[in-house]
Design an enzyme around this catalytic site. Sequence first.
Site, PDB file in Angstrom:
ATOM      1  N   ASP A 134       4.537   1.444  -2.084  1.00 15.45           N
ATOM      2  CA  ASP A 134       4.134   0.617  -0.941  1.00 15.45           C
ATOM      3  C   ASP A 134       2.720   0.118  -1.187  1.00 15.45           C
ATOM      4  O   ASP A 134       1.782   0.905  -1.269  1.00 15.45           O
ATOM      5  CB  ASP A 134       4.200   1.434   0.341  1.00 15.45           C
ATOM      6  CG  ASP A 134       4.111   0.595   1.601  1.00 15.45           C
ATOM      7  OD1 ASP A 134       3.580  -0.537   1.535  1.00 15.45           O
ATOM      8  OD2 ASP A 134       4.561   1.072   2.658  1.00 15.45           O
ATOM      9  N   ARG A 138       1.222  -2.266   0.813  1.00 18.88           N
ATOM     10  CA  ARG A 138       0.736  -2.969   2.005  1.00 18.88           C
ATOM     11  C   ARG A 138      -0.641  -2.486   2.460  1.00 18.88           C
ATOM     12  O   ARG A 138      -0.987  -1.329   2.293  1.00 18.88           O
ATOM     13  CB  ARG A 138       1.735  -2.823   3.154  1.00 18.88           C
ATOM     14  CG  ARG A 138       3.022  -3.577   2.899  1.00 18.88           C
ATOM     15  CD  ARG A 138       4.046  -3.322   3.967  1.00 18.88           C
ATOM     16  NE  ARG A 138       4.539  -1.951   3.874  1.00 18.88           N
ATOM     17  CZ  ARG A 138       5.475  -1.447   4.661  1.00 18.88           C
ATOM     18  NH1 ARG A 138       6.003  -2.189   5.619  1.00 18.88           N
ATOM     19  NH2 ARG A 138       5.880  -0.202   4.516  1.00 18.88           N
TER      20      ARG A 138
END
Length: 193
Positions: A125, A127
């Site tokens: 991830d 983000r």
Amino acid sequence: MKVKLEAKSKLPTQWGNFLLFGFEEVLTKKNHIALIYGNVKHDSILTRIHSECLTGDALFSLRCDCGFQLKSAIIQIVKEGNGILIYHRQEGRNIGLINKIRAYSLQDNGADTVEANNKLGFAADERDFSLCADILKLLGIKKIKLLTNNPKKIEILLKLGINITERVPLIVGRNVNNAHYLDTKANKMGHML
């Protein structure tokens, strides 16, 4: 602040009338939006941070639960009478659309979503949720009920000074096409499914 407010307008939808706020990242000039329904100056406002998923949100893909989550979150916000949906424009956990399609290809050949990202040279991830904390602060939101299954969102937002009074589960859209994807999110990324 990593973002600044650039524009605001009304946005009528099939579920109700929202206010649409447009934000721009200071360094990259990438855009993100927030949809606001009702009066959000109340204590502990229902909030969804929804990361962009073109395939799920706009093309109705069954590979993920994203489109189902987006629709359900909007409906829950309207039922609540007020709330915020931040549309976090970091496609494919922020690896971008083309790399997401490459990851899909690796998944077609047996990799799970985490393995596919890793094979492409990315973390599971990528983000940056600090942008979302900045958006909430710019909107004057101090306390939220976070509509999420992702413990990472909770952890990061708490560290950035967002008071989360409750986690509201968002478990929708499981099907034969995304069961392995959802199991991977639970088993490898700690999602609360």
